[in-house]
Design an enzyme around this catalytic site. Structure first.
Site, PDB file in Angstrom:
ATOM      1  N   LYS A 169       0.741  -1.173   0.064  1.00  0.00           N
ATOM      2  CA  LYS A 169       0.024   0.098   0.050  1.00  0.00           C
ATOM      3  C   LYS A 169       0.890   1.144  -0.142  1.00  0.00           C
ATOM      4  O   LYS A 169       0.515   2.190  -0.568  1.00  0.00           O
ATOM      5  CB  LYS A 169      -0.896  -0.126   1.222  1.00  0.00           C
ATOM      6  CG  LYS A 169      -1.605   1.379   1.471  1.00  0.00           C
ATOM      7  CD  LYS A 169      -2.605   1.594   0.576  1.00  0.00           C
ATOM      8  CE  LYS A 169      -3.244   2.976   0.966  1.00  0.00           C
ATOM      9  NZ  LYS A 169      -4.192   3.653  -0.364  1.00  0.00           N
ATOM     10  N   LYS A 238       1.033  11.507   5.903  1.00  0.00           N
ATOM     11  CA  LYS A 238       1.275  10.421   6.897  1.00  0.00           C
ATOM     12  C   LYS A 238       1.788   9.291   6.000  1.00  0.00           C
ATOM     13  O   LYS A 238       2.845   8.568   6.538  1.00  0.00           O
ATOM     14  CB  LYS A 238      -0.007  10.124   7.640  1.00  0.00           C
ATOM     15  CG  LYS A 238       0.149   9.009   8.570  1.00  0.00           C
ATOM     16  CD  LYS A 238      -0.595   7.563   8.127  1.00  0.00           C
ATOM     17  CE  LYS A 238      -2.048   7.872   7.549  1.00  0.00           C
ATOM     18  NZ  LYS A 238      -2.673   6.522   7.080  1.00  0.00           N
TER      19      LYS A 238
HETATM   20  P1  NAD Z   1     -11.254   9.570   8.202  1.00  0.00           P
HETATM   21  O1  NAD Z   1     -10.539  10.695   9.072  1.00  0.00           O
HETATM   22  O2  NAD Z   1     -12.385  10.254   7.185  1.00  0.00           O
HETATM   23  O3  NAD Z   1     -12.108   8.317   9.116  1.00  0.00           O
HETATM   24  C1  NAD Z   1     -11.346   7.956  10.171  1.00  0.00           C
HETATM   25  C2  NAD Z   1     -12.636   7.630  11.143  1.00  0.00           C
HETATM   26  O4  NAD Z   1     -11.919   6.962  12.475  1.00  0.00           O
HETATM   27  C3  NAD Z   1     -13.334   8.717  11.627  1.00  0.00           C
HETATM   28  O5  NAD Z   1     -14.684   8.444  11.396  1.00  0.00           O
HETATM   29  C4  NAD Z   1     -13.026   8.854  13.081  1.00  0.00           C
HETATM   30  O6  NAD Z   1     -13.948   9.503  13.831  1.00  0.00           O
HETATM   31  C5  NAD Z   1     -12.724   7.668  13.611  1.00  0.00           C
HETATM   32  N1  NAD Z   1     -11.907   7.493  14.800  1.00  0.00           N
HETATM   33  C6  NAD Z   1     -10.829   8.040  14.989  1.00  0.00           C
HETATM   34  N2  NAD Z   1     -10.206   7.915  16.186  1.00  0.00           N
HETATM   35  C7  NAD Z   1     -11.046   6.855  16.782  1.00  0.00           C
HETATM   36  C8  NAD Z   1     -11.054   5.949  17.822  1.00  0.00           C
HETATM   37  N3  NAD Z   1     -10.244   6.011  18.922  1.00  0.00           N
HETATM   38  N4  NAD Z   1     -11.918   5.015  17.894  1.00  0.00           N
HETATM   39  C9  NAD Z   1     -12.926   4.889  16.788  1.00  0.00           C
HETATM   40  N5  NAD Z   1     -13.001   5.628  15.757  1.00  0.00           N
HETATM   41  C10 NAD Z   1     -11.901   6.468  15.651  1.00  0.00           C
HETATM   42  O7  NAD Z   1     -10.024   8.726   7.354  1.00  0.00           O
HETATM   43  P2  NAD Z   1     -10.273   7.881   6.083  1.00  0.00           P
HETATM   44  O8  NAD Z   1     -10.130   8.852   4.675  1.00  0.00           O
HETATM   45  O9  NAD Z   1     -11.600   7.047   6.073  1.00  0.00           O
HETATM   46  O10 NAD Z   1      -9.106   6.689   6.162  1.00  0.00           O
HETATM   47  C11 NAD Z   1      -9.093   5.898   6.971  1.00  0.00           C
HETATM   48  C12 NAD Z   1      -7.757   4.987   6.532  1.00  0.00           C
HETATM   49  O11 NAD Z   1      -7.794   4.359   5.442  1.00  0.00           O
HETATM   50  C13 NAD Z   1      -6.497   5.706   6.769  1.00  0.00           C
HETATM   51  O12 NAD Z   1      -5.445   4.987   7.353  1.00  0.00           O
HETATM   52  C14 NAD Z   1      -6.295   6.155   5.491  1.00  0.00           C
HETATM   53  O13 NAD Z   1      -4.891   6.632   5.279  1.00  0.00           O
HETATM   54  C15 NAD Z   1      -6.776   5.008   4.567  1.00  0.00           C
HETATM   55  N6  NAD Z   1      -7.132   5.114   3.218  1.00  0.00           N
HETATM   56  C16 NAD Z   1      -7.955   6.333   2.931  1.00  0.00           C
HETATM   57  C17 NAD Z   1      -8.399   6.392   1.684  1.00  0.00           C
HETATM   58  C18 NAD Z   1      -9.139   7.834   1.115  1.00  0.00           C
HETATM   59  O14 NAD Z   1      -9.228   7.811  -0.296  1.00  0.00           O
HETATM   60  N7  NAD Z   1      -9.720   8.526   1.911  1.00  0.00           N
HETATM   61  C19 NAD Z   1      -7.975   5.513   0.698  1.00  0.00           C
HETATM   62  C20 NAD Z   1      -7.351   4.549   0.981  1.00  0.00           C
HETATM   63  C21 NAD Z   1      -7.073   4.112   2.401  1.00  0.00           C
END
Ligand code: NAD
Length: 300
Positions: A169, A238
């Protein structure tokens, strides 16, 4: 099989929605009550902690922002590791290989298997079930989780050792971040030289410079000026920091990577960590005094 899901953000909410749609019982947790309510409205049960999710579900998915949050949710005081029912924890987050290895080792002491399974393909891919799913876990465990992961997209079994999914990834996101950064520079150059934004996209996509930024990010979120692709600039930075850290550990040089990482750091500091990652073009536009926007009306 009862499933659990912790982290219902940009990616987690649509992925959890797909698991519900495919007929699974789902229990969810997020620190954001609104995010949980949206899934409850679709039929999910809600929990008060990760531990409570792991007390009711055998397979629990995580989609969380940073390594620190993954460690807390998996291994903290109220973490999944203390759950009585859980047998598999599937980490869909991008957290780097060392975090995966650490979580896998701690979960194994309670006979729980970590399935390292980050994803690529963005919010649209999460909603449509067209993600690239990069799974690392032993063969026997892969056979058990693969049918569920297949609801999310195309599943690749990249190895048996947790952390290999993360390595896959991180190198993917290095390519994607580099493509967006250099495309932003190239199109700002073109705009300043007097080229039309739509023309640049059309020509490059018919030529050898095309990439994921010219084919998707520019047409969808930058040319229309919506900047709403659904991935935070802070999370992209990150990923690059994790990539650089692991490259350093492995003794692999990153000549281009160092410059790309600095550009993303600059953009994050200028735009704020929560801004959409497509705003990386903004500081370059401001510096140069031009904008890369479509002059065509929507639907034309
Ligand atoms: P985001 O910030 O939109 O979502 C993260 C969620 O985690 C939020 O709803 C937040 O409230 C929750 N959260 C935070 N701390 C928490 C805790 N202690 N307990 C429970 N819930 C908690 O992030 P995202 O864009 O959905 O990305 C999530 C992961 O996927 C990341 O690691 C990111 O790098 C990866 N990712 C994102 C994308 C994208 O296009 N957005 C694509 C591939 C991978």
């Amino acid at each position: 099989m009862r499933l659990g899901f912790v982290g219902l953000g940009n990616m987690g909410a649509p992925m959890a929605g797909r698991l519900l749609d495919s007929g699974h019982d789902l229990v969810v947790f997020d620190v954001n009550a609104d995010a949980m309510r949206a899934l409850a409205d679709l039929g999910a049960a809600t929990a008060r902690s990760p531990r409570e999710v792991a007390d009711t579900a055998d397979t629990v998915f995580m989609s969380l922002p940073t390594p620190a949050v993954v460690l807390e949710v998996a291994l903290g005081e109220d973490g999944l590791v203390h759950g009585t029912q859980v047998r598999h924890v599937v980490d869909l987050s991008t957290t780097g290989s060392p975090t995966s290895a650490r979580v896998a080792e701690a979960l194994a002491t309670q006979d729980v298997c970590l399935v390292d399974s980050p994803v690529s393909g963005g919010v649209t891919g999460a909603a449509k079930g067209t993600l690239a799913v990069m799974t690392a876990c032993p063969d026997s465990q892969f056979a058990l989780v693969e049918p569920i992961l297949a609801q999310l997209g195309r599943v690749f079994h990249v190895g048996a050792t947790p952390g290999l999914g993360q390595a896959m990834k991180l190198l993917n996101n290095y390519l994607s971040a580099t493509a967006l950064a250099v495309t932003a520079e190239a199109f700002v150059f073109g705009a300043k030289a007097g080229l039309d934004a739509d023309t640049m996209v059309e020509v490059v996509n018919a030529g050898s410079g095309r990439n994921s930024a010219t084919q998707d990010k520019f047409p969808r979120a930058i040319l229309p000026g919506t900047f709403d692709f659904g991935f935070a600039i802070g999370l992209m930075y990150k990923d690059l920091a994790l990539f650089a850290e692991q490259a350093d550990t492995l003794g692999v040089p990153l000549f281009t990577g160092s410059a790309v990482r600095q550009l993303w750091q600059f953009a994050r500091d200028q735009m704020g960590a929560d801004a959409d990652f497509t705003t990386i073009v903004r500081p370059l536009e401001q510096w140069s005094g031009v904008e890369v926007r479509s002059l065509r009306r929507a639907g034309e």
